[in-house]
Design a protein around this motif. Structure first.
Motif, short mmCIF file in Angstrom:
data_model
loop_
_atom_site.label_atom_id
_atom_site.label_comp_id
_atom_site.label_asym_id
_atom_site.label_seq_id
_atom_site.Cartn_x
_atom_site.Cartn_y
_atom_site.Cartn_z
N ALA A 99 52.01 65.19 63.67
CA ALA A 99 52.56 63.86 63.47
C ALA A 99 51.55 62.84 62.96
CB ALA A 99 53.17 63.35 64.78
N VAL A 100 50.25 63.15 63.00
CA VAL A 100 49.26 62.16 62.58
C VAL A 100 48.73 62.43 61.17
CG1 VAL A 100 48.59 61.67 64.95
CG2 VAL A 100 47.33 63.39 63.66
N LEU B 185 50.93 63.48 58.54
CA LEU B 185 52.12 63.74 57.72
C LEU B 185 51.95 63.45 56.24
CD1 LEU B 185 54.77 62.46 60.26
CD2 LEU B 185 54.67 64.77 59.32
N TRP C 144 54.76 59.04 53.73
CA TRP C 144 54.75 57.95 54.70
C TRP C 144 56.16 57.69 55.24
CZ3 TRP C 144 50.48 56.56 56.87
CH2 TRP C 144 49.28 56.67 56.18
N GLU D 239 58.19 59.94 56.43
CA GLU D 239 58.24 60.69 57.68
C GLU D 239 57.34 60.06 58.74
OE1 GLU D 239 60.05 62.89 54.68
OE2 GLU D 239 57.97 62.25 54.67
N ALA D 240 56.19 59.57 58.32
CA ALA D 240 55.28 58.92 59.27
C ALA D 240 55.93 57.70 59.90
CB ALA D 240 53.98 58.54 58.57
N SER D 241 56.80 57.02 59.16
CA SER D 241 57.46 55.84 59.70
C SER D 241 58.40 56.21 60.84
CB SER D 241 58.23 55.09 58.61
OG SER D 241 59.43 55.77 58.26
N PHE E 17 47.67 55.36 66.87
CA PHE E 17 48.38 55.79 65.66
C PHE E 17 48.23 54.77 64.53
CE2 PHE E 17 52.13 56.24 62.95
CZ PHE E 17 52.13 57.60 62.71
N ALA F 83 46.01 56.88 62.20
CA ALA F 83 46.91 57.66 61.35
C ALA F 83 47.52 56.84 60.22
CB ALA F 83 48.02 58.28 62.20
N VAL F 84 47.42 55.52 60.32
CA VAL F 84 47.99 54.66 59.26
C VAL F 84 46.89 53.93 58.50
CG1 VAL F 84 49.59 52.79 58.73
CG2 VAL F 84 50.13 54.39 60.57
N LEU G 295 54.55 50.39 57.97
CA LEU G 295 54.66 51.26 59.15
C LEU G 295 54.75 50.44 60.44
CD1 LEU G 295 54.62 54.48 59.17
CD2 LEU G 295 54.07 53.36 57.02
#
Length: 397
Positions: free
Chosen positions: A68-69, A71, A84, A86-88, A103, A107-108, A259
């Motif tokens: 999840a980090v 994606l 991004w 899916e990351a959202s 996160f 991750a962002v 995000l």
């Protein structure tokens, strides 16, 4: 991993954004929500904010195990080869749980800045002295959860206009000196991405967190600690310089705004669902409180606002990470609108829960504090409205 987005065509031939969640996105949501329900229930979050170690490293590691980090990163760099968008979905679920994991910062923001710097280096546009090995190595570490990162800019920094560069640090001979205040997720970070001003202008460096002094701050949001980052001659590896450094930071801030709006949506969704559930069971004068017409109207208005916010977030997620005017418009639109919806939803949750909603034992206050602090993160609503005015050629006030 295939993405969940799909586009159609309008009569003018322009691509139309699919605002619905795809099958892959729903499967991802189910996995993340199940993990958070098991490892991050409200009582666990309430207990954690009473300690010095707010960031939940074990939960962050499990999120990384789900993929999840990483994606939006290609599989060659340890990512999932998604986007991004899916990351959202992950950000939305983390907002729903007010999960204390790094996160947003790692991750962002850090990932988006690194991703852009690496892409520019591959094109030979990162600067003649850029360390072309540093970026891919760091991205692999972030994507797999072997390391966590932070972008060393104040969390309140809005996406820049033109050549604005949020640098409070000076660089000389690969050594960095200066202090950056209010950095998100700097406390658990292993790697710092530091914008700096060098002899030739804007530069972006990769710094080991152990070479900096990171001091935690007392903040409103108990689940997302901020910190001051102090650098005193810390060694750094140059990732990009000049326009490339500015583009990397700008891309990170715009992606972060998009995000963050998804996270705010999750916060608002929890507030509405928890309030509706409570009003169905709370009775007064022999009737469920939720049957009172005045409260029905308030909840209906809130539901409409959240439905609108969801559409705005999906549009922003669909273009997140792109260097286009549409991406800029969508990110600023999301922050200008969704931040207010999240605050309103959290306020209604506290108020409509009655006396229990005002207590420390109930998690409603965590959501209100998250919503209020997120409303001034990565640019206030007013700041993004001003950005929108310029983007759509409206006269400024």
């Amino acid at each position: 991993m295939s993405t969940g987005s799909s586009t159609g065509s309008t009569e003018t031939g322009e691509a139309a954004v699919d605002l619905l969640y795809g099958e892959v996105e729903e499967e991802l949501r189910a996995s993340v929500r199940a993990l958070l329900a098991d490892k991050c229930p409200a009582e666990a979050v309430l207990a954690r904010v009473e300690t010095d170690g707010v960031a939940d490293g074990a939960l962050a590691k499990e999120l990384a195990g789900l993929g999840a980090v990483g994606l939006p990163l290609p599989e060659a760099l340890g990512g999932a080869g998604a986007s991004w968008r899916e990351a959202s979905v992950v950000a939305e679920e983390l907002g729903r749980a007010v999960a204390p994991v790094p996160f947003l910062g790692s991750a962002v923001l850090a990932t988006a800045a690194l991703q852009e710097a690496v892409a520019l280096a591959e094109k030979g546009s990162a600067g003649v002295e850029a360390d072309t090995d540093a970026g891919p190595e760091a991205l692999r570490s972030l994507a797999t959860g072997d390391a966590w990162g932070a972008l060393a800019v104040p969390l309140a920094t809005a996406p820049p206009v033109g050549a604005a560069f949020p640098a409070a640090v000076r660089a000389q001979g690969g050594r960095l000196t200066g202090t950056v205040g209010g950095v998100v997720d700097a406390l658990p970070a292993d790697l710092l991405l530091v914008p700096a001003l060098g002899p030739g202008g804007s530069e972006l460096y990769l710094v080991e967190a152990g070479d900096a002094e990171v001091k935690g701050l007392t903040t409103l949001d108990l689940t997302r600690p901020l910190a001051d980052v102090e650098l005193d001659g810390a060694p750094g590896r140059l990732l990009a310089s000049g326009e490339a450094a500015e583009r990397a930071v700008a891309r990170a801030l715009r992606t972060g705004a998009a995000l963050l709006a998804a996270e705010q949506l999750g916060t608002a969704e929890w507030a509405l669902e928890a309030t509706v559930a409570y009003l169905k069971t709370r009775t007064q004068f022999g009737r469920p409180v939720g049957s009172f017409q005045a409260l029905k109207h308030r909840l209906a208005d809130l539901w409409v606002s959240i439905a609108q916010a969801r559409a705005v977030v999906r549009a922003a997620a669909d273009t997140a990470g792109e260097d286009t005017e549409e991406a800029r418009i969508n990110a600023s639109m999301a922050q200008a609108f969704v931040s207010g919806v999240a605050v309103k939803a959290a306020e209604e949750a506290v108020q409509l829960h009655g006396g229990i909603g005002f207590t420390w034992e109930h998690p409603a206050h965590l959501y209100l504090k998250r919503a209020k602090s997120a409303a001034i993160a990565l640019g206030t609503a007013d700041r993004h409205r001003a950005l929108l005015a310029g983007l759509v050629e409206l006269p400024s006030a």
